[in-house]
Design an enzyme around this catalytic site. Structure first.
Site, PDB file in Angstrom:
ATOM      1  N   GLY A 277      -4.094  -9.277  10.207  1.00  0.00           N
ATOM      2  CA  GLY A 277      -5.120  -8.368  10.668  1.00  0.00           C
ATOM      3  C   GLY A 277      -5.135  -7.779  12.069  1.00  0.00           C
ATOM      4  N   GLU A 319       0.769 -13.395   9.866  1.00  0.00           N
ATOM      5  CA  GLU A 319       1.040 -12.701   8.736  1.00  0.00           C
ATOM      6  C   GLU A 319       0.674 -11.204   8.938  1.00  0.00           C
ATOM      7  OE1 GLU A 319       0.100 -16.020   5.706  1.00  0.00           O
ATOM      8  OE2 GLU A 319      -1.466 -14.738   6.191  1.00  0.00           O
ATOM      9  N   ARG A 367      -8.780   4.591   1.310  1.00  0.00           N
ATOM     10  CA  ARG A 367      -9.619   3.984   2.358  1.00  0.00           C
ATOM     11  C   ARG A 367     -10.841   4.749   2.746  1.00  0.00           C
ATOM     12  NH1 ARG A 367      -7.675   3.011   6.761  1.00  0.00           N
ATOM     13  NH2 ARG A 367      -8.583   0.787   7.171  1.00  0.00           N
ATOM     14  N   CYS A 398     -12.428  14.647  -8.416  1.00  0.00           N
ATOM     15  CA  CYS A 398     -13.864  14.637  -9.000  1.00  0.00           C
ATOM     16  C   CYS A 398     -14.975  14.140  -8.350  1.00  0.00           C
ATOM     17  CB  CYS A 398     -13.854  14.950 -10.326  1.00  0.00           C
ATOM     18  SG  CYS A 398     -12.693  16.018 -11.214  1.00  0.00           S
TER      19      CYS A 398
HETATM   20  C1  LIG Z   1      -4.305  -9.174   3.884  1.00  0.00           C
HETATM   21  C2  LIG Z   1      -3.802 -10.157   4.561  1.00  0.00           C
HETATM   22  C3  LIG Z   1      -2.861 -10.146   5.494  1.00  0.00           C
HETATM   23  C4  LIG Z   1      -2.358  -8.889   6.245  1.00  0.00           C
HETATM   24  O1  LIG Z   1      -3.686  -8.276   6.631  1.00  0.00           O
HETATM   25  P1  LIG Z   1      -3.231  -7.015   8.007  1.00  0.00           P
HETATM   26  O2  LIG Z   1      -4.864  -6.546   8.272  1.00  0.00           O
HETATM   27  O3  LIG Z   1      -2.344  -5.993   6.755  1.00  0.00           O
HETATM   28  O4  LIG Z   1      -2.435  -7.474   9.087  1.00  0.00           O
HETATM   29  C5  LIG Z   1      -2.547 -11.270   5.918  1.00  0.00           C
HETATM   30  N1  LIG Z   1      -2.663 -12.704   5.345  1.00  0.00           N
HETATM   31  C6  LIG Z   1      -3.825 -12.615   4.259  1.00  0.00           C
HETATM   32  C7  LIG Z   1      -4.005 -13.870   3.753  1.00  0.00           C
HETATM   33  C8  LIG Z   1      -4.282 -11.496   3.777  1.00  0.00           C
HETATM   34  O5  LIG Z   1      -4.901 -11.528   2.776  1.00  0.00           O
END
Ligand SMILES: *Cc1c(COP(=O)(O)O)cnc(C)c1O
Length: 473
Positions: A277, A319, A367, A398
């Site tokens: 995130g 992550e 997005r 469209c």
């Molecule tokens: C989407 C997601 C991420 C990555 O999120 P980013 O905003 O791309 O860094 C990491 N872990 C989980 C469990 C996710 O669902």
């Protein structure tokens, strides 16, 4: 100089020259060449467009690798010497076999969120032990495949799933390495986080309710199931997060929970996954922190919190997806029809808004439609001095909501056939792409040292007709 347009958002500064490249939005190796063309890693976009056509996703390999390394180094150093850190590249942001290999070569693990993503990571030859599998509704087939491949962690999202993982592992005569995804009651996005007891969302096991909580029940089940190897706890609190505070609050809650588990069961779980995130700049208004700042703030909080609870610092994972691949990617489009449309202004006057239509749109970048996301753009094929006009870049679908860039100043002299570059499209653009209106999905090319390599080829009409059973080739 452009006059500020009455419909321009306050954060948008008017430009006077195509030379003004907002470097934070682009790959580090993007430049304006003497020819006037934008180049990425030495490859001029005019050449790329000729060679590969548009729309085109362009990814700077070096930029991707540098961002991957910077997360690994920043978090590794911040948590040393107490704990080691695994950085999982979140493949859902953008995954191909090449990109999975780049991540692995830079020392990252790979997170997948479906059997399909898992198949790509495995096909890339990523060491299965360095792959994770997420998802709130994993099928038995997906779980079996993960167990067969011997992946490093399955992140269990519900009690139902935990039970099925235990059963399927037992049937296969193996042990499943499991992390439990918990909802710590912290939602974060950009500058704010919200703390709530109950989370009204589909993901994870709730921490609220103490010994009655889903999280507590899951821990008991996981520790009692012989076929489950409970490695630790996971949370993912949101996306496009700029400040470390939300991560810190979530970490404190999970660490307090680790202490409760130790008190009750006498086990210290070995791992803590704090999710992804991490935010990026989509427009000049965004100023994300360096990964080092987030890492240091988070490491200080985690270490202190563990000390307070008398726990040793668990092995940490994060992550990031968007923050690694997002800024490494740029989408190239060719300008088609332009229209100046009369619009009422908030103060009762009137003005015009320029609509610049390009050869892609919501099929290659959803997005805007999904999240009202803002983007930026530059005229990339040539240099133009002089007047700029507030423009809205729209696609060819469209849907009136088919907007790629809501507000940007483009040279007034922008013409049909010019190439526009929209930066920060490396994440969640190709991976969310569709065939809407039967547009063929664009190719993804990697650029490095002036050369380009196709990672994913452009889709063809044959690809689309190949799925249509009423067509005899
Ligand atoms: C989407 C997601 C991420 C990555 O999120 P980013 O905003 O791309 O860094 C990491 N872990 C989980 C469990 C996710 O669902």
């Amino acid at each position: 100089m452009a006059q500020d347009h009455p419909l321009a958002p306050s954060w948008l500064s008017s430009r006077s020259s195509t030379d003004d490249l907002e470097q934070k939005l682009f790959p580090d190796d993007a430049r304006r060449e003497a020819s006037g063309s934008l180049s990425i890693s030495g490859a001029e976009v005019t050449r790329l467009a000729e060679q590969h056509g548009t729309p085109l996703y362009v990814l700077s390999e070096e930029d991707f690798r540098r961002r991957a390394r910077s997360f690994r180094e920043a978090f590794g150093e911040a948590f040393a010497p107490e704990a080691e850190v695994d950085v999982f590249y979140a493949g859902k942001a953008f995954l191909s076999t090449h990109v999975a290999r780049w991540a692995a070569q830079e020392g990252l693990c790979v997170d997948t969120a479906s059997g399909g993503e898992l198949a790509i990571a495995l096909a890339a030859g990523v060491d299965p032990v360095r792959i994770g599998l997420h998802g709130n509704n994993k099928s038995d087939a997906e779980i079996r495949r993960a167990l067969d491949a011997g992946i490093g962690r399955i992140i269990a999202d519900s009690l139902d799933e935990l039970n099925r993982i235990a059963q399927l592992a037992q049937d296969a005569g193996t042990t499943a390495p499991v992390m439990l995804r918990l909802t710590p009651g912290v939602h974060a996005s950009t500058h704010e986080y919200i703390a709530t007891a109950h989370e009204d969302q589909k993901f994870g096991l709730s921490l609220s309710g103490g010994r009655e909580s889903a999280a507590w029940t899951a821990v008991q089940k996981a520790l009692d199931a012989p076929a489950i190897d409970l490695r630790g706890l996971h949370c993912h609190i949101g996306s496009q997060i700029f400040e470390p505070t939300g991560f810190e609050v979530a970490a404190q809650k999970l660490i307090a929970f680790l202490a409760e588990i130790r008190e009750d069961r006498g086990v210290e779980l070995a791992e803590l996954d704090l999710g992804g995130g991490h935010g990026i700049a989509y427009t000049e208004a965004d100023s994300p922190r360096d990964p080092r700042e987030i890492a240091e703030a988070l490491a200080a909080t985690v270490k202190q919190s563990c000390t307070e609870h008398g726990l040793s610092v668990p092995r940490i994972s994060i992550e990031p997806g968007r923050a690694i691949v997002g800024p490494a990617g740029v989408t190239l489009y060719t300008v088609g029809v332009q229209k100046d449309v009369g619009v009422d202004t908030p103060d009762g006057g009137s003005t015009t808004r320029r609509y610049v239509a390009v050869d892609g749109g919501m099929s290659d970048n959803a997005r805007g439609v999904l999240y009202d996301a803002d983007y930026s753009a530059v005229l990339a094929s040539r240099k133009v001095e002089g007047e700029h006009t507030l423009s809205r870049i729209v696609g060819k679908h469209c849907e009136s909501g088919d907007i790629v860039v809501r507000d940007v100043y483009l040279p007034t002299a922008t013409e049909r056939g010019d190439i526009l570059a929209v930066p920060a499209t490396g994440a969640y653009c190709h991976s969310l792409s569709s065939n809407y209106n039967y547009l063929t999905r664009p190719a993804v090319v990697a650029v490095k040292d002036g050369a380009s390599q196709v990672l994913i080829r452009r889709e063809t009409e044959e690809d689309m007709l190949g799925r249509d059973t009423g067509f005899a080739p």
